[in-house]
Design a protein around this motif. Structure first.
Motif, short mmCIF file in Angstrom:
data_model
loop_
_atom_site.label_atom_id
_atom_site.label_comp_id
_atom_site.label_asym_id
_atom_site.label_seq_id
_atom_site.Cartn_x
_atom_site.Cartn_y
_atom_site.Cartn_z
N ALA A 49 21.61 23.26 -28.04
CA ALA A 49 23.00 23.69 -27.89
C ALA A 49 23.21 24.93 -28.74
N SER A 57 26.71 26.79 -25.10
CA SER A 57 25.66 26.66 -24.10
C SER A 57 24.87 25.40 -24.41
N TYR A 58 24.39 24.73 -23.38
CA TYR A 58 23.64 23.49 -23.56
C TYR A 58 22.43 23.48 -22.64
N SER A 59 21.38 22.81 -23.10
CA SER A 59 20.24 22.60 -22.23
C SER A 59 20.62 21.56 -21.19
N ASP A 60 19.93 21.58 -20.07
CA ASP A 60 20.22 20.61 -19.01
C ASP A 60 20.03 19.17 -19.48
N GLN A 63 23.30 18.31 -21.58
CA GLN A 63 24.62 18.64 -21.03
C GLN A 63 25.39 17.36 -20.71
N THR A 67 27.71 17.69 -27.98
CA THR A 67 28.74 18.70 -28.16
C THR A 67 28.50 19.45 -29.46
#
Length: 122
Positions: A49, A57-60, A63, A67
């Motif tokens: 993240a 932005s987050y990795s799949d 996600q 947070t």
């Protein structure tokens, strides 16, 4: 000079929650990209993240479960981890950098903490 210190790791059962903290000195959110990375044994370090330029932005893989947030008053970066899975087991690192283009890639991040271990049991 930037100094990052992570805390909050530990052991948790699958489905549980953890909150990681990264106390940051020499950093302001507006000037730096901040991110969480993790690395499991024999694996490459991967971005989890990031908080940069006013966006998250987050990795799949995380996600909807993790947070990332920043507390201005405490100068601390957080990673709230919910519904954790055994595959989340890794050493988690906080990183800070400037002029980062790819915020979920470790290249370009010059400042790193020492890491905090997260272990998720099934």
């Amino acid at each position: 000079q930037v100094h990052l210190v992570e805390s909050g790791g530990g052991s948790v059962q699958a489905g549980g929650s953890l909150r990681l903290s990264c106390a940051a000195s020499g950093v302001t959110e507006s000037n730096y990209a901040m991110a969480w990375f993790r690395q499991a044994p024999a694996e490459k370090r991967e971005g989890v993240a990031a908080l940069a330029y006013g966006r998250t932005s987050y990795s799949d893989s995380v996600q909807g479960r993790f947070t990332i947030s920043w507390d201005n008053a405490k100068n601390t970066l957080f990673l709230q981890m919910n519904n954790v899975k055994p595959e989340d087991t890794a050493m988690y690192y906080c990183a800070a950098g400037r002029d980062i283009i790819w915020v979920l890639r470790p290249a370009g991040f010059l400042n790193w903490g020492q890491g905090t271990q997260v272990t998720v049991s099934s």
